[in-house]
Design an enzyme around this catalytic site. Sequence first.
Site, mmCIF file in Angstrom:
data_model
loop_
_atom_site.group_PDB
_atom_site.id
_atom_site.type_symbol
_atom_site.label_atom_id
_atom_site.label_comp_id
_atom_site.label_asym_id
_atom_site.label_seq_id
_atom_site.Cartn_x
_atom_site.Cartn_y
_atom_site.Cartn_z
ATOM 1 C CB SER A 44 -9.309 -16.519 -41.091
ATOM 2 O OG SER A 44 -9.372 -17.834 -40.610
ATOM 3 C CG ASP A 77 -8.987 -17.500 -37.258
ATOM 4 O OD1 ASP A 77 -9.719 -16.889 -38.061
ATOM 5 O OD2 ASP A 77 -8.736 -18.706 -37.358
HETATM 6 N N1 URA Z 1 -9.741 -21.499 -43.582
HETATM 7 C C1 URA Z 1 -9.463 -20.723 -42.526
HETATM 8 O O1 URA Z 1 -8.603 -21.035 -41.711
HETATM 9 N N2 URA Z 1 -10.163 -19.576 -42.375
HETATM 10 C C2 URA Z 1 -11.116 -19.193 -43.235
HETATM 11 O O2 URA Z 1 -11.682 -18.145 -43.046
HETATM 12 C C3 URA Z 1 -11.395 -20.018 -44.329
HETATM 13 C C4 URA Z 1 -10.679 -21.168 -44.486
#
Ligand code: URA
Length: 426
Positions: A186, A164
Amino acid sequence: MSAFTAVDVIRVKRDGGVLSDAQIDWVVDAYTRGAVADEQMSALAMAILLNGMTGAEIARWTAAMIASGERLDLSSVPRPTVDKHSTGGVGDKITLPLTPLVAACGAAVPQLSGRGLGHTGGTLDKLESIPGWRAALSNEEFAAQLRDIGAVICAAGSGLAPADRKLYALRDVTGTVEAIPLIASSIMSKKIAEGTGALVLDVKVGSGAFMKSVDDARELARTMVELGGAHRVRTVALLTDMSAPLGRAIGNGVEVTESVEVLAGGGPADVVELTLALAREMLDVAGLPDADPAAALRDGRAMDVWRSMIRAQGGDPDAPMPEANEVEVVRADRDGYVAAVDAYAMGVAAWRLGAGRARKEDPVSVSAGVVLHKRPGDPVRAGEPLYELRAEQPEKFPSALAEAARAVTLAERPPAPLPLVIERVE
Ligand code: URA
């Protein structure tokens, strides 16, 4: 030789098809290892943004992102664990009073937070206004503080969902942040990997949020609640208004000051309302439905936990917040009511003043920001202060003043009040 190529995977999504579990596992792992190039992942992210993903694809993508790193084990913590995640807004300092408040009511709150980018602030940037406070903790320090104090807010270590970390940075520069499957996976991959037992999501809706419409926010909330359930993390979501900034303070040090006011039993009504609403949801999903967070704010228990939590990370809870060198007060040019304070424009104003950053590596100012003297619905007389801008250098003012002026609208009549909590999704 691998069973797939990046181009084959991209073509499936480009043509509106459904990726297999094996394709998803492969592409997430290969991207994390560097075997799939940034330009290939960019093309895939854009295909996902345009063509979407099925529920099964999102679940598998999330599982693959979790599997890209470590999963923390909080089983040594004797209390139920529960976290909160906000999708981000302007003046959103709720994590600061909420974390010690929920801990004061008997749960343990493992809050792994991030830094701000663009017009939204970051919890770690705010807490770093406190002299001596340290954001980086080892996994052992994190678990020990949770056991001893029940509350910890710190930076996520690099071992947590590394896929991520890489993909989010790529999305940020390729116009692919806004894809609901990618946002949901995410956020949830990081929260599930952090090891929390339950989770409350604050999904923001309005000009200052990612999601501009209630329909999009609901879809994001439903997707995340399902992902939580699939990983046995009890998850509920509140959709909450982000058309105006939360509270009166927007910036780093000023938001810490406002949070401490809430912990002392005062503070702006909307910040108190949302803090209590989220605390009740968190205590409920943690299996402590009879706890009384309003009492814990009133009688100082939440403040005691705040002080311990700040001290445990090297901070001085009694240190005064640094004052800005330069202050510009903007006054009303006529009588009337404040019809709107646009969250996005005020967030940009605070950012221009130095409270936010344009690139990940930029520093932020502790003392810069905006303090609202009037909020939507307030009556105002000509000559009364509407808001003040604070900065370290006067050259920050012209562009911030232009944004702030765009944010505030006066009218002859008060606006219809908007509910702060719009909907609950479980
Ligand atoms: N916050 C996150 O951690 N990921 C995203 O994709 C959007 C907001």
